[in-house]
Design a protein around this motif. Structure first.
Motif, mmCIF file in Angstrom:
data_model
loop_
_atom_site.group_PDB
_atom_site.id
_atom_site.type_symbol
_atom_site.label_atom_id
_atom_site.label_comp_id
_atom_site.label_asym_id
_atom_site.label_seq_id
_atom_site.Cartn_x
_atom_site.Cartn_y
_atom_site.Cartn_z
ATOM 1 N N LYS A 1 -16.904 -28.565 -20.350
ATOM 2 C CA LYS A 1 -18.270 -28.446 -19.830
ATOM 3 C C LYS A 1 -19.184 -29.512 -20.432
ATOM 4 C CE LYS A 1 -17.938 -23.485 -18.902
ATOM 5 N NZ LYS A 1 -18.390 -22.130 -19.316
ATOM 6 N N GLN A 2 -18.937 -29.840 -21.709
ATOM 7 C CA GLN A 2 -19.734 -30.889 -22.337
ATOM 8 C C GLN A 2 -19.498 -32.242 -21.677
ATOM 9 O OE1 GLN A 2 -21.953 -29.700 -24.771
ATOM 10 N NE2 GLN A 2 -20.978 -27.872 -23.913
ATOM 11 N N ASP A 3 -18.305 -32.415 -21.110
ATOM 12 C CA ASP A 3 -17.968 -33.659 -20.404
ATOM 13 C C ASP A 3 -18.251 -33.569 -18.906
ATOM 14 O OD1 ASP A 3 -17.092 -34.757 -22.755
ATOM 15 O OD2 ASP A 3 -14.963 -34.640 -22.298
ATOM 16 N N ASP A 4 -18.917 -32.462 -18.485
ATOM 17 C CA ASP A 4 -19.206 -32.240 -17.061
ATOM 18 C C ASP A 4 -17.933 -32.189 -16.225
ATOM 19 O OD1 ASP A 4 -22.004 -32.103 -17.369
ATOM 20 O OD2 ASP A 4 -22.156 -34.283 -17.328
ATOM 21 N N PRO B 1 -4.731 -36.575 -13.847
ATOM 22 C CA PRO B 1 -4.761 -36.470 -15.305
ATOM 23 C C PRO B 1 -6.180 -36.567 -15.861
ATOM 24 C CG PRO B 1 -4.149 -38.693 -14.671
ATOM 25 C CD PRO B 1 -4.344 -37.923 -13.386
ATOM 26 N N VAL B 2 -6.530 -35.646 -16.761
ATOM 27 C CA VAL B 2 -7.872 -35.625 -17.355
ATOM 28 C C VAL B 2 -7.736 -35.503 -18.874
ATOM 29 C CG1 VAL B 2 -10.077 -34.400 -17.466
ATOM 30 C CG2 VAL B 2 -8.829 -34.525 -15.293
ATOM 31 N N PHE B 3 -8.485 -36.314 -19.598
ATOM 32 C CA PHE B 3 -8.481 -36.270 -21.057
ATOM 33 C C PHE B 3 -9.865 -35.837 -21.540
ATOM 34 C CE2 PHE B 3 -5.266 -39.263 -19.743
ATOM 35 C CZ PHE B 3 -4.175 -38.893 -20.516
ATOM 36 N N VAL B 4 -9.887 -34.840 -22.405
ATOM 37 C CA VAL B 4 -11.133 -34.242 -22.861
ATOM 38 C C VAL B 4 -11.583 -34.892 -24.169
ATOM 39 C CG1 VAL B 4 -12.258 -32.090 -23.555
ATOM 40 C CG2 VAL B 4 -10.473 -32.065 -21.805
ATOM 41 N N GLN B 5 -12.834 -35.300 -24.211
ATOM 42 C CA GLN B 5 -13.379 -35.859 -25.445
ATOM 43 C C GLN B 5 -13.355 -34.802 -26.548
ATOM 44 O OE1 GLN B 5 -17.368 -37.364 -25.026
ATOM 45 N NE2 GLN B 5 -17.345 -38.383 -27.007
ATOM 46 N N ASN B 6 -12.870 -35.194 -27.717
ATOM 47 C CA ASN B 6 -12.712 -34.276 -28.862
ATOM 48 C C ASN B 6 -11.739 -33.138 -28.568
ATOM 49 O OD1 ASN B 6 -14.602 -35.599 -30.641
ATOM 50 N ND2 ASN B 6 -16.257 -34.708 -29.421
#
Length: 268
Positions: free
Chosen positions: A87-90, A250-255
């Motif tokens: 959610k923080q990365d929208d 493919p999606v990579f999440v920050q942190n």
């Protein structure tokens, strides 16, 4: 630091910490070899702060350092933390797979908020470090990643085009027929090429497991998190390449490596 509250994910290789300080969330990580020194330091500097623990060594941390801490299941913490970080990365998906690449790899399905763990694999960061050390003699994570980034996996891997040579192959010739399949007949494979081949083997294995799950549950969103991805450009690039090759997203999440610690924090 004097945090208001703390979440700790104590895994097999790393200690990941998420903490709130002055209304902001911060992240830190330590090698598991620094467990005693880092936790004694935290116990002194964060005296009185509420703490939640997750991961394989959560019970040990509770007994030895933080007797009043809350323990959160690793599965729950990672899924809740990852949802928050997305959610923080929208990033918003109704249905997606969460692939957590830590010491090993776990695969979870989030279907409109209903979360279930499907299965896991022993292929992950522990494989990268353990087998990487055997193949190259290098025991430092960042140095192994650097070796992989400089190497060429084709020197060690037997490709489809190698099997069909000198004729053309009926499928994409650049696909791997056998990881490390050339090493039996080659004596001059460099450390860099061995590390590159190892990284490719891990990426291919994880993507194939993810693709099988995606086909069964009919979703194309593959969310990658986990400590093995931190500053690991070669692995991320291969995961992205092969996931997209199979028609998935493919999606990579920050942190994302702090998903477990963040989920523990959110439980307080």
């Amino acid at each position: 630091m004097k945090p208001a509250k703390i979440g700790i994910d104590a895994g097999g290789s790393l200690l990941k910490i998420a903490f709130e300080e002055h209304g902001q969330t911060h992240y830190k990580s330590y090698s598991i070899d620094e467990l005693n020194s880092s936790m004694n330091w935290l116990k002194m500097t964060a005296a009185g702060a509420p703490i939640a623990l997750t991961g394989g060594k959560a019970e040990y941390l509770k007994k030895e350092f933080f007797q009043n801490a809350r323990i959160v299941s690793e599965f729950e913490a990672n899924c809740i933390g990852a949802s928050y970080l997305m959610k923080q990365d929208d990033l918003f998906y109704v249905k997606y797979f969460l692939i957590n690449i830590g010491t090993g790899t776990s695969i979870c399905l989030n279907n409109n908020g209903t979360i279930s763990r499907l299965f896991g694999s022993g292929i992950g960061g522990g494989t990268f470090m353990g087998l990487g050390s055997l193949l190259t003699g290098e025991k430092d994570f960042s140095k192994l990643v650097s070796l992989a980034g400089k190497g060429t996996s084709e020197s060690a891997d037997l490709l489809v085009k190698d099997i069909y040579s000198p004729y053309g192959s009926p499928i994409n010739g650049s696909l791997t027929a056998s990881n490390f399949g050339k090493t039996l007949h080659a004596d001059n494979i460099s450390k860099e090429d061995k590390a590159a081949s190892l990284t490719k083997m891990i990426a291919e294995t994880i993507v194939l497991l993810s693709a099988q799950s995606a086909a069964q549950h009919q979703t194309d969103a593959i969310i990658y998190i986990g400590s093995t991805l931190k500053n690991n450009v070669p692995l991320k690039q291969l995961l992205e390449k092969y996931t997209a090759m199979l028609g998935l997203n493919p999606v990579f999440v920050q942190n994302g490596e702090f998903s477990g610690a963040m989920g523990a924090l959110l439980s307080l």
